[in-house]
Scaffold this motif. Structure first.
Motif, short mmCIF file in Angstrom:
data_model
loop_
_atom_site.label_atom_id
_atom_site.label_comp_id
_atom_site.label_asym_id
_atom_site.label_seq_id
_atom_site.Cartn_x
_atom_site.Cartn_y
_atom_site.Cartn_z
N SER A 6 -7.35 -1.82 0.40
CA SER A 6 -7.64 -2.01 1.63
C SER A 6 -6.56 -2.93 2.03
O SER A 6 -5.75 -2.81 3.21
CB SER A 6 -8.97 -2.61 1.93
OG SER A 6 -10.03 -1.91 1.67
N PHE A 8 -3.53 -2.83 0.68
CA PHE A 8 -2.17 -2.21 0.82
C PHE A 8 -2.36 -1.62 2.21
O PHE A 8 -1.20 -1.21 2.71
CB PHE A 8 -2.39 -1.00 -0.37
CG PHE A 8 -1.34 0.06 -0.28
CD1 PHE A 8 -0.21 -0.36 -0.98
CD2 PHE A 8 -1.63 1.12 -0.08
CE1 PHE A 8 0.93 0.54 -0.69
CE2 PHE A 8 -0.46 2.06 -0.18
CZ PHE A 8 0.58 1.78 -0.44
N ILE A 9 -3.34 -0.85 2.39
CA ILE A 9 -3.59 -0.10 3.68
C ILE A 9 -2.95 -0.94 4.58
O ILE A 9 -2.35 -0.54 5.81
CB ILE A 9 -4.92 0.57 4.10
CG1 ILE A 9 -4.93 1.77 2.87
CG2 ILE A 9 -4.74 1.06 5.22
CD1 ILE A 9 -4.18 2.85 2.85
N GLY A 11 -1.25 -3.85 4.78
CA GLY A 11 0.15 -4.13 4.64
C GLY A 11 1.25 -2.96 5.14
O GLY A 11 2.12 -3.17 5.73
N TRP A 12 0.79 -1.59 4.78
CA TRP A 12 1.50 -0.54 5.09
C TRP A 12 1.37 -0.53 6.82
O TRP A 12 2.40 -0.08 7.23
CB TRP A 12 0.78 0.49 4.32
CG TRP A 12 1.80 1.84 4.72
CD1 TRP A 12 1.46 2.80 5.22
CD2 TRP A 12 3.20 1.80 4.14
NE1 TRP A 12 2.40 3.80 5.32
CE2 TRP A 12 3.55 3.17 4.61
CE3 TRP A 12 4.23 1.26 3.49
CZ2 TRP A 12 4.77 3.88 4.63
CZ3 TRP A 12 5.37 1.69 3.33
CH2 TRP A 12 5.78 3.04 3.77
N GLY A 13 0.14 -0.58 7.24
CA GLY A 13 -0.07 -0.58 8.60
C GLY A 13 0.93 -1.56 9.40
O GLY A 13 1.67 -1.25 10.34
N ILE A 15 3.70 -2.98 8.34
CA ILE A 15 5.14 -2.41 8.01
C ILE A 15 5.44 -1.50 9.09
O ILE A 15 6.48 -1.64 9.79
CB ILE A 15 5.32 -2.21 6.70
CG1 ILE A 15 5.27 -3.35 5.71
CG2 ILE A 15 6.73 -1.47 6.50
CD1 ILE A 15 5.33 -2.93 4.27
N MET A 16 4.59 -0.42 9.32
CA MET A 16 4.95 0.48 10.18
C MET A 16 4.99 0.24 11.76
O MET A 16 5.75 0.60 12.23
CB MET A 16 3.71 1.53 9.90
CG MET A 16 3.83 2.51 8.56
SD MET A 16 5.52 3.46 8.34
CE MET A 16 5.32 4.40 9.73
#
Length: 143
Positions: A6, A8-9, A11-13, A15-16
């Motif tokens: 969660s 990671f998701i 963090g990735w969100g 960044i995007m």
């Protein structure tokens, strides 16, 4: 496992979203430069106009000097900087009714085209080229 996934998701969100915001900012700036002004031409239209009118006025030495001046600009932005500076140089040359682009015209256009926030960098670059800045002090004050 589930908690780290969660994170990671999320963090990735983030960044995007940041990358999309940065890209959107630069696209919006380009869009604003394409909008026509009161005279019916946009900023980019005028840049292209001055480049076309003065293309024949550039000698090889002058082109090389311009390349030296824009070489410190990051490669990603170098083409944009070169076009903006070259068009301002062309505008200066046309206003002075010159037949040929000169080194002085290049320096004058370079100073005028460079935003005030970048003048420290510009001065450093010109000093590295052993260029006396005294004749151009009024241009720095106008900006």
């Amino acid at each position: 496992m589930s908690g780290s996934f969660s994170l990671f998701i999320v963090g990735w969100g983030i960044i995007m979203i940041v990358l999309l915001a940065i890209g959107g900012f630069f696209m919006f700036r380009k869009f604003l430069k394409r909008l026509p002004k009161e005279d019916g031409k946009s900023i980019l239209d005028w840049e292209e106009h001055y480049l076309e009118l003065t293309r024949h006025m550039w000698g090889e030495d002058e082109k090389q000097f311009l390349e030296e001046l824009v070489s410190p600009v990051p490669e990603l932005f170098r083409d944009i900087a070169r076009q903006k500076i070259a068009s301002k140089i062309g505008e200066v040359a046309l206003n002075k009714k010159q037949k040929q682009i000169t080194r002085d015209t290049i320096i004058e256009g370079y100073i005028i085209a460079t935003p005030k926030r970048d003048h420290k960098f510009l001065i450093k670059t010109l000093k590295e080229k052993n260029i006396d800045l005294r004749p151009y002090q009024s241009l720095f004050e106008q900006a």
